[in-house]
Design an enzyme around this catalytic site. Structure first.
Site, PDB file in Angstrom:
ATOM      1  N   HIS A   1      -5.243 -11.148   5.423  1.00 45.56           N
ATOM      2  CA  HIS A   1      -5.777 -11.068   4.055  1.00 45.56           C
ATOM      3  C   HIS A   1      -5.098 -12.140   3.202  1.00 45.56           C
ATOM      4  O   HIS A   1      -3.913 -12.424   3.378  1.00 45.56           O
ATOM      5  CB  HIS A   1      -5.514  -9.674   3.481  1.00 45.56           C
ATOM      6  CG  HIS A   1      -6.242  -9.419   2.202  1.00 45.56           C
ATOM      7  ND1 HIS A   1      -5.797  -9.911   0.993  1.00 45.56           N
ATOM      8  CD2 HIS A   1      -7.387  -8.754   1.941  1.00 45.56           C
ATOM      9  CE1 HIS A   1      -6.649  -9.550   0.052  1.00 45.56           C
ATOM     10  NE2 HIS A   1      -7.623  -8.845   0.594  1.00 45.56           N
TER      11      HIS A   1
ATOM     12  N   SER B   1     -14.828  -9.126  -5.057  1.00 49.49           N
ATOM     13  CA  SER B   1     -15.532  -8.517  -6.189  1.00 49.49           C
ATOM     14  C   SER B   1     -16.902  -7.945  -5.802  1.00 49.49           C
ATOM     15  O   SER B   1     -17.860  -8.033  -6.571  1.00 49.49           O
ATOM     16  CB  SER B   1     -15.653  -9.528  -7.347  1.00 49.49           C
ATOM     17  OG  SER B   1     -14.359  -9.926  -7.782  1.00 49.49           O
TER      18      SER B   1
ATOM     19  N   GLY C   1     -12.551  -4.205  -2.169  1.00 51.52           N
ATOM     20  CA  GLY C   1     -11.260  -3.814  -2.727  1.00 51.52           C
ATOM     21  C   GLY C   1     -11.432  -2.777  -3.823  1.00 51.52           C
ATOM     22  O   GLY C   1     -11.573  -1.581  -3.574  1.00 51.52           O
ATOM     23  N   GLY C   2     -11.476  -3.243  -5.064  1.00 51.39           N
ATOM     24  CA  GLY C   2     -11.514  -2.358  -6.223  1.00 51.39           C
ATOM     25  C   GLY C   2     -12.561  -1.257  -6.142  1.00 51.39           C
ATOM     26  O   GLY C   2     -12.271  -0.090  -6.441  1.00 51.39           O
TER      27      GLY C   2
ATOM     28  N   GLU D   1      -3.929 -12.120   0.320  1.00 51.80           N
ATOM     29  CA  GLU D   1      -2.700 -11.685  -0.365  1.00 51.80           C
ATOM     30  C   GLU D   1      -1.515 -11.746   0.588  1.00 51.80           C
ATOM     31  O   GLU D   1      -0.394 -12.063   0.180  1.00 51.80           O
ATOM     32  CB  GLU D   1      -2.897 -10.271  -0.941  1.00 51.80           C
ATOM     33  CG  GLU D   1      -3.814 -10.311  -2.151  1.00 51.80           C
ATOM     34  CD  GLU D   1      -4.551  -9.010  -2.428  1.00 51.80           C
ATOM     35  OE1 GLU D   1      -4.180  -7.955  -1.876  1.00 51.80           O
ATOM     36  OE2 GLU D   1      -5.517  -9.058  -3.209  1.00 51.80           O
TER      37      GLU D   1
ATOM     38  N   GLU E   1     -13.507 -14.118   2.563  1.00 49.86           N
ATOM     39  CA  GLU E   1     -13.091 -13.706   1.229  1.00 49.86           C
ATOM     40  C   GLU E   1     -12.560 -14.921   0.471  1.00 49.86           C
ATOM     41  O   GLU E   1     -11.370 -15.261   0.588  1.00 49.86           O
ATOM     42  CB  GLU E   1     -11.989 -12.648   1.314  1.00 49.86           C
ATOM     43  CG  GLU E   1     -12.400 -11.380   2.009  1.00 49.86           C
ATOM     44  CD  GLU E   1     -11.549 -10.196   1.576  1.00 49.86           C
ATOM     45  OE1 GLU E   1     -12.121  -9.171   1.230  1.00 49.86           O
ATOM     46  OE2 GLU E   1     -10.320 -10.328   1.565  1.00 49.86           O
TER      47      GLU E   1
ATOM     48  N   GLY F   1     -10.599  -9.705  -6.554  1.00 50.85           N
ATOM     49  CA  GLY F   1      -9.981  -8.994  -7.669  1.00 50.85           C
ATOM     50  C   GLY F   1     -10.179  -9.670  -9.012  1.00 50.85           C
ATOM     51  O   GLY F   1      -9.500  -9.331  -9.987  1.00 50.85           O
TER      52      GLY F   1
ATOM     53  N   ASN G   1     -10.664  -1.770   1.391  1.00 54.79           N
ATOM     54  CA  ASN G   1      -9.253  -2.166   1.405  1.00 54.79           C
ATOM     55  C   ASN G   1      -8.592  -1.579   0.159  1.00 54.79           C
ATOM     56  O   ASN G   1      -8.776  -2.094  -0.935  1.00 54.79           O
ATOM     57  CB  ASN G   1      -9.153  -3.697   1.406  1.00 54.79           C
ATOM     58  CG  ASN G   1      -7.711  -4.175   1.293  1.00 54.79           C
ATOM     59  OD1 ASN G   1      -6.773  -3.395   1.460  1.00 54.79           O
ATOM     60  ND2 ASN G   1      -7.535  -5.465   1.004  1.00 54.79           N
ATOM     61  N   TRP G   2      -7.843  -0.516   0.361  1.00 54.46           N
ATOM     62  CA  TRP G   2      -7.242   0.174  -0.786  1.00 54.46           C
ATOM     63  C   TRP G   2      -6.001  -0.542  -1.313  1.00 54.46           C
ATOM     64  O   TRP G   2      -5.448  -0.132  -2.335  1.00 54.46           O
ATOM     65  CB  TRP G   2      -6.889   1.619  -0.410  1.00 54.46           C
ATOM     66  CG  TRP G   2      -8.075   2.486  -0.101  1.00 54.46           C
ATOM     67  CD1 TRP G   2      -9.404   2.113  -0.144  1.00 54.46           C
ATOM     68  CD2 TRP G   2      -8.062   3.857   0.294  1.00 54.46           C
ATOM     69  NE1 TRP G   2     -10.196   3.173   0.197  1.00 54.46           N
ATOM     70  CE2 TRP G   2      -9.413   4.267   0.466  1.00 54.46           C
ATOM     71  CE3 TRP G   2      -7.053   4.790   0.515  1.00 54.46           C
ATOM     72  CZ2 TRP G   2      -9.753   5.564   0.861  1.00 54.46           C
ATOM     73  CZ3 TRP G   2      -7.397   6.082   0.900  1.00 54.46           C
ATOM     74  CH2 TRP G   2      -8.730   6.465   1.066  1.00 54.46           C
ATOM     75  N   LYS G   3      -5.533  -1.544  -0.590  1.00 53.58           N
ATOM     76  CA  LYS G   3      -4.318  -2.289  -0.980  1.00 53.58           C
ATOM     77  C   LYS G   3      -3.169  -1.316  -1.250  1.00 53.58           C
ATOM     78  O   LYS G   3      -3.069  -0.277  -0.605  1.00 53.58           O
ATOM     79  CB  LYS G   3      -4.610  -3.189  -2.186  1.00 53.58           C
ATOM     80  CG  LYS G   3      -5.859  -4.049  -1.982  1.00 53.58           C
ATOM     81  CD  LYS G   3      -5.966  -5.154  -2.980  1.00 53.58           C
ATOM     82  CE  LYS G   3      -7.301  -5.845  -2.813  1.00 53.58           C
ATOM     83  NZ  LYS G   3      -7.388  -7.091  -3.566  1.00 53.58           N
TER      84      LYS G   3
HETATM   85  C1  PEP Z   1     -10.078  -7.422  -1.042  1.00 57.11           C
HETATM   86  O1  PEP Z   1      -8.969  -7.157  -1.401  1.00 57.11           O
HETATM   87  O2  PEP Z   1     -10.277  -7.572   0.168  1.00 57.11           O
HETATM   88  C2  PEP Z   1     -11.135  -7.544  -2.046  1.00 57.11           C
HETATM   89  C3  PEP Z   1     -12.246  -8.087  -1.675  1.00 57.11           C
HETATM   90  O3  PEP Z   1     -10.866  -7.093  -3.308  1.00 57.11           O
HETATM   91  P1  PEP Z   1     -11.930  -6.941  -4.531  1.00 57.11           P
HETATM   92  O4  PEP Z   1     -13.164  -6.301  -3.966  1.00 57.11           O
HETATM   93  O5  PEP Z   1     -11.233  -6.060  -5.506  1.00 57.11           O
HETATM   94  O6  PEP Z   1     -12.195  -8.317  -5.043  1.00 57.11           O
END
Ligand code: PEP
Length: 252
Positions: free
Chosen positions: A94, A210, A231-232, A96, A164, A170, A9-11
């Protein structure tokens, strides 16, 4: 046993140019990581470029959101029909989107049904906040999100569910594999069995929050974790591929 999946997930990151470069990097290394589905979810504007960059590889593409209506006066929105020519998957619900853009279980459900009708495979995200966990409500919250988000869904062959925990996204503070397994093999699987009977056991379940190359294997070693939503660590091709390799190794 459901198939293994690692989705990035590049957001709201990357430009057209850096998205194409990142996707090409993943595609170039994808051949060395067999046995796991690889999905890249860039911003809408880069979907076509990413699709082109991964063409000829086994990497698939997903969007990060969509509107449930097919077309009409919804300025700034993108429908499932529009996405269907560009990608195979779409992330829905998601945290967010729920926290910052007012999405609810009901709106997520409308989107899930519209996505499936258009031939997209939804990755439906669920997860509790820190307050809900500390109040002892994590399992109930997550079970409720799955039940409500998947109401009136009948064909689940294209469905993916991602757990999640909001407090792990994040933050660098991943859940433990045991916490994730407890929710995924408990509340989530119970809800899927309630809705779909034994077939519910075939829905791939991803852990997100994470995830990195160092912890992905420990999550994937759990019985009801079939991969990750990243994500990251998905913003660097080598890290994303290392996460995928760790999942493959853990799943044997
Ligand atoms: C996400 O945005 O779905 C996510 C899991 O982010 P991160 O891996 O950065 O916590």
């Amino acid at each position: 046993m459901p198939r293994s999946i690692v989705a990035g997930n590049w957001k709201m990151n990357t430009t057209l140019e850096t998205a194409a470069r990142l996707a090409a990097g993943v595609a170039a290394g994808a051949g060395s990581v067999g046995g796991v589905e690889l999905i890249l979810c860039p911003p809408f504007v880069s979907l076509a470029a990413v699709r082109d960059a991964v063409s000829g590889s086994r990497v698939e593409v997903g969007a990060q959101n969509m509107h449930h209506e097919g077309s009409g006066a919804f300025t700034g929105e993108v429908s499932a029909e529009m996405l269907a020519g560009l990608c195979q998957y779409v992330i829905l619900g998601h945290s967010e989107r729920r926290q910052l853009f007012g999405e609810t279980d009901e709106s997520v459900n409308l989107k899930v049904r519209a996505a499936l009708l258009a031939g997209l495979r939804p990755i439906v995200c669920v997860g509790e906040t820190l307050e809900q966990r500390e109040a002892g409500d994590a399992a109930d919250v997550v079970e409720g999100q799955v039940l409500a988000g998947l109401t009136d869904v009948t064909d689940i062959s294209d469905l993916v569910v991602a757990y999640e925990p909001v407090w792990a996204i994040g933050t660098g503070r991943a859940a433990t594999p045991e916490i994730a397994q407890e929710i995924m093999g408990g509340a989530i699987l119970d809800a899927l069995r309630d809705l779909f009977g034994d077939a519910g056991e075939e829905v791939p379940l991803l852990y997100g929050g994470s995830v990195n190359a160092g912890n992905a294997g420990a999550f994937a070693e759990q019985a009801n974790i079939h991969g990750g939503l990243v994500g990251g660590a998905s913003l660097q091709a080598d890290q994303f591929l290392e996460v995928a390799a760790a999942v493959v190794e853990a799943k044997g």
